[in-house]
Design a protein around this motif. Structure first.
Motif, PDB file in Angstrom:
ATOM      1  N   ALA A  14       0.832  -1.033   0.018  1.00 21.66           N
ATOM      2  CA  ALA A  14       0.190  -0.125  -0.178  1.00 21.66           C
ATOM      3  C   ALA A  14       1.031   1.241   0.007  1.00 21.66           C
ATOM      4  O   ALA A  14       0.541   2.297  -0.683  1.00 21.66           O
ATOM      5  N   ALA A  15       2.037   1.176   0.743  1.00 15.62           N
ATOM      6  CA  ALA A  15       2.989   2.434   0.681  1.00 15.62           C
ATOM      7  C   ALA A  15       3.483   2.732  -0.376  1.00 15.62           C
ATOM      8  O   ALA A  15       3.733   3.780  -1.010  1.00 15.62           O
ATOM      9  N   ALA A  16       3.792   1.585  -1.348  1.00 15.37           N
ATOM     10  CA  ALA A  16       4.400   1.713  -2.463  1.00 15.37           C
ATOM     11  C   ALA A  16       3.561   2.337  -3.455  1.00 15.37           C
ATOM     12  O   ALA A  16       3.934   3.014  -4.333  1.00 15.37           O
ATOM     13  N   LEU A  17       2.239   1.836  -3.593  1.00 14.20           N
ATOM     14  CA  LEU A  17       1.264   2.289  -4.375  1.00 14.20           C
ATOM     15  C   LEU A  17       1.085   3.778  -4.278  1.00 14.20           C
ATOM     16  O   LEU A  17       0.873   4.508  -5.204  1.00 14.20           O
ATOM     17  N   ARG A  18       0.840   4.005  -2.878  1.00 19.53           N
ATOM     18  CA  ARG A  18       0.501   5.717  -2.558  1.00 19.53           C
ATOM     19  C   ARG A  18       1.475   6.437  -3.076  1.00 19.53           C
ATOM     20  O   ARG A  18       1.620   7.420  -3.555  1.00 19.53           O
ATOM     21  N   ALA A  19       2.885   6.176  -2.684  1.00 21.38           N
ATOM     22  CA  ALA A  19       3.975   6.947  -2.971  1.00 21.38           C
ATOM     23  C   ALA A  19       4.155   6.982  -4.394  1.00 21.38           C
ATOM     24  O   ALA A  19       4.564   8.233  -4.875  1.00 21.38           O
ATOM     25  N   ALA A  20       4.031   5.958  -5.271  1.00 18.61           N
ATOM     26  CA  ALA A  20       4.092   5.998  -6.730  1.00 18.61           C
ATOM     27  C   ALA A  20       3.108   6.910  -7.342  1.00 18.61           C
ATOM     28  O   ALA A  20       3.235   7.913  -8.094  1.00 18.61           O
ATOM     29  N   LYS A  25       9.850   7.735  -7.160  1.00 20.03           N
ATOM     30  CA  LYS A  25      10.434   6.632  -7.518  1.00 20.03           C
ATOM     31  C   LYS A  25      10.597   5.589  -6.935  1.00 20.03           C
ATOM     32  O   LYS A  25      11.300   5.831  -5.848  1.00 20.03           O
ATOM     33  N   VAL A  26       9.733   4.420  -6.788  1.00 18.07           N
ATOM     34  CA  VAL A  26       9.532   3.682  -5.725  1.00 18.07           C
ATOM     35  C   VAL A  26      10.085   2.269  -6.249  1.00 18.07           C
ATOM     36  O   VAL A  26       9.924   1.539  -7.129  1.00 18.07           O
ATOM     37  N   THR A  27      10.992   1.771  -5.093  1.00 16.34           N
ATOM     38  CA  THR A  27      11.376   0.193  -4.932  1.00 16.34           C
ATOM     39  C   THR A  27      10.816  -0.660  -4.066  1.00 16.34           C
ATOM     40  O   THR A  27      10.987  -0.171  -2.900  1.00 16.34           O
ATOM     41  N   LEU A  28      10.131  -1.569  -4.319  1.00 13.69           N
ATOM     42  CA  LEU A  28       9.624  -2.404  -3.421  1.00 13.69           C
ATOM     43  C   LEU A  28      10.224  -3.783  -3.312  1.00 13.69           C
ATOM     44  O   LEU A  28      10.380  -4.455  -4.290  1.00 13.69           O
ATOM     45  N   ILE A  29      10.761  -4.307  -2.222  1.00  9.87           N
ATOM     46  CA  ILE A  29      11.628  -5.356  -2.135  1.00  9.87           C
ATOM     47  C   ILE A  29      10.863  -6.405  -1.167  1.00  9.87           C
ATOM     48  O   ILE A  29      10.214  -6.071  -0.106  1.00  9.87           O
ATOM     49  N   GLN A  96      -0.418  -6.479 -11.168  1.00  6.73           N
ATOM     50  CA  GLN A  96      -0.860  -5.506 -12.255  1.00  6.73           C
ATOM     51  C   GLN A  96      -0.668  -3.986 -11.622  1.00  6.73           C
ATOM     52  O   GLN A  96      -0.514  -2.960 -12.433  1.00  6.73           O
ATOM     53  N   LEU A  97      -1.236  -3.835 -10.501  1.00 10.08           N
ATOM     54  CA  LEU A  97      -1.027  -2.410 -10.063  1.00 10.08           C
ATOM     55  C   LEU A  97       0.368  -1.731  -9.867  1.00 10.08           C
ATOM     56  O   LEU A  97       0.408  -0.752 -10.285  1.00 10.08           O
ATOM     57  N   MET A  98       1.239  -2.596  -9.553  1.00 12.57           N
ATOM     58  CA  MET A  98       2.561  -2.275  -9.483  1.00 12.57           C
ATOM     59  C   MET A  98       3.104  -2.029 -10.865  1.00 12.57           C
ATOM     60  O   MET A  98       3.824  -0.784 -11.049  1.00 12.57           O
ATOM     61  N   ALA A  99       2.707  -2.680 -11.820  1.00 13.45           N
ATOM     62  CA  ALA A  99       3.315  -2.308 -13.262  1.00 13.45           C
ATOM     63  C   ALA A  99       2.830  -1.047 -13.543  1.00 13.45           C
ATOM     64  O   ALA A  99       3.360  -0.095 -14.147  1.00 13.45           O
ATOM     65  N   GLN A 101       1.467   1.676 -11.917  1.00 13.83           N
ATOM     66  CA  GLN A 101       2.198   2.549 -11.143  1.00 13.83           C
ATOM     67  C   GLN A 101       3.594   2.812 -11.335  1.00 13.83           C
ATOM     68  O   GLN A 101       4.243   3.719 -10.535  1.00 13.83           O
ATOM     69  N   LYS A 102       4.203   1.842 -11.938  1.00 12.53           N
ATOM     70  CA  LYS A 102       5.707   1.797 -12.296  1.00 12.53           C
ATOM     71  C   LYS A 102       6.643   1.698 -11.010  1.00 12.53           C
ATOM     72  O   LYS A 102       7.516   2.318 -10.796  1.00 12.53           O
ATOM     73  N   VAL A 103       6.072   0.813 -10.227  1.00 18.43           N
ATOM     74  CA  VAL A 103       6.737   0.475  -8.903  1.00 18.43           C
ATOM     75  C   VAL A 103       7.838  -0.699  -9.500  1.00 18.43           C
ATOM     76  O   VAL A 103       7.412  -1.529 -10.078  1.00 18.43           O
ATOM     77  N   HIS A 104       8.919  -0.308  -9.081  1.00 18.49           N
ATOM     78  CA  HIS A 104       9.999  -1.472  -9.243  1.00 18.49           C
ATOM     79  C   HIS A 104      10.306  -2.374  -8.042  1.00 18.49           C
ATOM     80  O   HIS A 104      10.369  -2.248  -7.061  1.00 18.49           O
ATOM     81  N   VAL A 105       9.785  -3.645  -8.600  1.00 20.88           N
ATOM     82  CA  VAL A 105       9.522  -4.768  -7.615  1.00 20.88           C
ATOM     83  C   VAL A 105      10.684  -5.670  -7.781  1.00 20.88           C
ATOM     84  O   VAL A 105      11.160  -6.255  -8.577  1.00 20.88           O
ATOM     85  N   LEU A 106      11.579  -5.650  -6.515  1.00 23.56           N
ATOM     86  CA  LEU A 106      12.530  -6.554  -6.517  1.00 23.56           C
ATOM     87  C   LEU A 106      12.381  -7.871  -5.631  1.00 23.56           C
ATOM     88  O   LEU A 106      11.855  -7.737  -4.563  1.00 23.56           O
ATOM     89  N   ARG A 107      12.423  -8.837  -6.241  1.00 14.17           N
ATOM     90  CA  ARG A 107      12.201 -10.040  -5.715  1.00 14.17           C
ATOM     91  C   ARG A 107      13.466 -10.526  -4.907  1.00 14.17           C
ATOM     92  O   ARG A 107      14.451 -11.110  -5.528  1.00 14.17           O
TER      93      ARG A 107
END
Length: 459
Positions: A14-20, A25-29, A96-99, A101-107
């Motif tokens: 939720a933080a990642a989406l709202r910040a984006a 520029k958000v990176t979610l790990i 899909q929401l991450m994509a 909002q252009k959140v960079h997701v690192l697994r």
């Protein structure tokens, strides 16, 4: 602005989406799966099982509604398959929401090197360094472990393993009579297991209004649940193909055997990847210490969700996420915990918000109580679910201090009372609001009337 979020549960994603959405520029790990425990191994999959149990109970009761039906047996493999499908649908939605909002997701497994740098070990063994201007810690929680011999035996499980059971255990002992324990007890007892709940404290659902628990207990026992309170688990042993539990209660030491044991003794914060001492991160017991704006003692570092000392609820974590992001962007908004609803998805449901009557007494408040039973509600009677009550605790001016519900769809009905508590809506204002008929919500209306002795359909 570069924002790094460590952990992708309800707080982190939720933080990642709202910040984006705000242009960061958000990176979610995330080291496991988007959605965290709640979506993958907690709230959502548990409610799939709850709904299956509810439908099974309805099938068994069809004769009461003038219907004839030949019931078969629960198919746990099909329940698990549906659970997985629901989870994958929701996880896919988050992806899909991450994509979008252009959140960079690192697994991978993130480690905080310093407040401005996180090192991530990816699945292929390589590392990626992520720099940031602000860091949000949202690493969640893990099941609490007990120092009891035998907890590592085959057949002893946590809620995570229970959600993937493909065969119904003939007998199940659940250690812990809190929300998690009672929800699983309700599920497996309804589906056909012989279930015993063992609780160390003198009552189940500690922290819930005492009257609600008192009304609930006979219903649970009538359903077939065996509930042992003030009882301590000393040890678990293997006994042939069963598990033997050594218990100590008011009548001394006894042995209870079961095919499976579920440990549901709550959760504790997980600070995986956060070396608190090395970073100088201040703690409050096991929790990360934050101010009302969810800032830690480290500049530019925020903490949200289960790692802070607030109710361990997904909706609280999401609210904290939004508050933290607003503060990062300069709003200076304190987190408000005055109206936090909670629900227990058993039959009948329990839901509550605000002060219990015991807390109102302890605080020396002057208050009035309004109650309305579902036995006097037309919609509850048509549903065949007329057990329970709506209880409202209000000040002399009618402003709601707390509300406690036991009955059908309590988890939905509590929303109206949460809104009222949060914004100072009085019982008089509720009572002057037309509610649909016939509806369960009329029980809320009548309970509001009842605070000042004006209930229409109950005396």
């Amino acid at each position: 602005m570069r924002i790094t979020v460590l952990g992708a549960g309800p707080a982190g994603y939720a933080a990642a989406l709202r910040a984006a959405q705000k242009g960061a520029k958000v990176t979610l790990i995330e080291k496991e799966r988007l959605g965290g425990t709640c979506l993958n191994w907690g709230c959502i999959p548990t409610k799939v099982w709850v709904e299956s149990a509810h439908r099974w109970r309805a099938i068994q009761e069809v004769a009461d509604f003038g219907l004839e039906c030949t019931a078969h047996r629960p198919n746990l493999q099909a329940i698990v398959a549906r659970k997985n499908q629901v989870v994958e649908t929701l996880v896919g939605g988050i992806q899909q929401l991450m994509a979008k909002q252009k959140v960079h997701v690192l697994r991978g497994r993130g480690t905080v090197v310093n407040p401005r740098l996180v090192s991530v070990q990816l699945a292929d063994g390589s590392r990626e360094e992520v720099e940031n201007d602000c860091l949000i810690l949202a690493t969640g929680s893990v099941p609490a472990s007990l120092p009891i011999p035998g907890l590592d035996l085959p057949g002893v499980m946590t809620s995570k393993e229970a959600l993937d059971l493909k065969e119904l255990p003939s007998s199940l002992v659940i250690i812990g009579g809190g929300v998690i324990g009672l929800e699983f007890a309700n599920i497996f007892q309804t589906l056909g297991s012989k279930v015993t709940v063992v609780e160390l404290l003198p009552c189940v659902l500690p922290g819930v209004d005492v009257e609600i628990v008192r009304r609930l207990m006979p219903v649970l026992k009538k359903s077939g649940l065996d509930i042992k309170v003030s009882t301590k688990l000393l040890e678990i042993k293997k006994q042939d193909n069963m598990l033997a539990l050594i218990l100590e209660g008011s009548k001394g030491v006894e042995t209870l055997t079961a095919e499976k044991v579920l440990v549901a003794t709550g959760r504790i914060p997980s600070l995986s990847g956060v070396e608190t001492k090395a970073l100088g991160l201040e703690l409050e017991g096991r929790f990360v210490k934050v101010n009302p704006y969810l800032e830690t003692n480290l500049p530019g570092v925020y903490a949200i969700g289960d790692i802070v000392k607030s109710p361990m609820l997904a909706h609280v974590a999401t609210a904290e996420a939004e508050t933290a992001v607003e503060n990062i962007f300069g709003k200076r908004q304190a987190m408000d915990y005055s109206a936090v609803p909670a629900a227990v998805y058993i039959s009948p449901e329990v839901a509550y918000v605000g002060l219990t009557e015991e807390e109102a007494k302890e605080q020396g408040l002057t208050y009035k109580v309004g109650k309305f039973p579902f036995t006097a509600n037309g919609r509850a009677l048509t549903l065949g679910e007329a057990q329970g009550v709506v209880k409202i605790i209000a000040g002399e001016n009618g402003r709601i201090l707390g509300a406690h519900l036991l009955g059908p769809q309590a988890s939905e009905l509590v929303a109206e009372l949460t809104l009222a508590l949060r914004w100072g809506i009085t019982t008089e204002q509720i009572s002057h609001t037309i509610h649909a008929h016939p509806s369960l919500a009329e029980a809320v209306l009548e309970s509001a009337h009842s605070v000042f002795g004006k209930a229409l359909h109950f005396s």
